[in-house]
Design a protein around this motif. Structure first.
Motif, PDB file in Angstrom:
ATOM      1  N   LEU A  90       0.827  -1.214   0.000  1.00 44.65           N
ATOM      2  CA  LEU A  90       0.000   0.000   0.000  1.00 44.65           C
ATOM      3  C   LEU A  90       0.858   1.260   0.000  1.00 44.65           C
ATOM      4  CD1 LEU A  90      -2.904  -1.134   2.335  1.00 44.65           C
ATOM      5  CD2 LEU A  90      -2.981  -0.762  -0.154  1.00 44.65           C
ATOM      6  N   THR A  91       2.000   1.217   0.647  1.00 45.48           N
ATOM      7  CA  THR A  91       2.923   2.352   0.611  1.00 45.48           C
ATOM      8  C   THR A  91       3.481   2.549  -0.800  1.00 45.48           C
ATOM      9  OG1 THR A  91       3.527   2.053   2.932  1.00 45.48           O
ATOM     10  CG2 THR A  91       5.082   3.271   1.566  1.00 45.48           C
ATOM     11  N   GLU A  94       0.935   4.035  -3.220  1.00 43.33           N
ATOM     12  CA  GLU A  94       0.305   5.276  -2.769  1.00 43.33           C
ATOM     13  C   GLU A  94       0.004   6.236  -3.922  1.00 43.33           C
ATOM     14  OE1 GLU A  94       1.519   9.015   0.065  1.00 43.33           O
ATOM     15  OE2 GLU A  94       2.150   7.016   0.673  1.00 43.33           O
ATOM     16  N   HIS A  95       0.834   6.252  -4.951  1.00 45.12           N
ATOM     17  CA  HIS A  95       0.645   7.149  -6.096  1.00 45.12           C
ATOM     18  C   HIS A  95       0.045   6.432  -7.297  1.00 45.12           C
ATOM     19  CE1 HIS A  95       2.830  10.243  -3.970  1.00 45.12           C
ATOM     20  NE2 HIS A  95       3.741   9.337  -3.670  1.00 45.12           N
ATOM     21  N   ALA A 110      -4.527  -0.572  -5.003  1.00 48.26           N
ATOM     22  CA  ALA A 110      -4.527  -0.280  -3.567  1.00 48.26           C
ATOM     23  C   ALA A 110      -5.952  -0.303  -3.014  1.00 48.26           C
ATOM     24  CB  ALA A 110      -3.861   1.069  -3.308  1.00 48.26           C
ATOM     25  N   ARG A 114      -7.249  -2.607   0.079  1.00 50.04           N
ATOM     26  CA  ARG A 114      -7.843  -2.020   1.289  1.00 50.04           C
ATOM     27  C   ARG A 114      -9.242  -2.545   1.568  1.00 50.04           C
ATOM     28  NH1 ARG A 114      -5.923   2.779  -0.949  1.00 50.04           N
ATOM     29  NH2 ARG A 114      -3.965   3.408  -0.003  1.00 50.04           N
TER      30      ARG A 114
END
Length: 135
Positions: A90-91, A94-95, A110, A114
């Motif tokens: 997920l990090t 992020e973009h 992502a 989630r």
């Protein structure tokens, strides 16, 4: 050993900066949270080695082009690693971008990770669900 390939929208320099921050003093491979081993795979190296043609086509369809590189992340069998992997993926996403795991040919976003979206009955990195299908 279980693995995923992350295809972040972030460029290599930015991706390396994220991994360097999470794994100070150790890179290529990066060791994140003491259980995840990460490194760069390139198309002219072994990135698509062993991939089925259909899996590559689904990846291209999901992101609009054939990526020239990815971050491969491995979790060794003696640890679960699911939560650590979710945090790292997920990090890195992020973009934007996608990740492909060993258990489906789906290119996970992502948002899908989630929300615990299911694809063909499995969630992202669902090694337990995959195993249960086999028994």
């Amino acid at each position: 050993m279980r693995s995923v390939f992350v295809f972040p929208r972030l460029d290599q320099v930015g991706t390396f900066a994220v991994l360097n921050a999470l794994s100070p003093g150790q890179n290529a491979p990066w060791l994140v949270e003491d259980v995840l081993y990460c490194w760069l795979e390139t198309e002219d190296g072994s990135l698509y080695l062993g991939w089925e043609k259909e899996a590559v086509e689904r990846l291209i369809s999901a992101i609009g082009h054939r990526p020239a590189w990815a971050i491969e992340i491995e979790v060794y069998g003696r640890v679960d690693g699911t939560e650590q992997l979710r945090r790292l993926v997920l990090t890195l996403l992020e973009h934007g971008g996608v990740v492909v795991d060993d258990y489906s040919d789906h290119a996970w976003t992502a948002g899908e990770i989630r929300s615990h979206t299911r694809y063909e009955g499995l969630t992202f990195f669902d090694f337990r669900g995959s195993y249960n299908r086999l028994i």
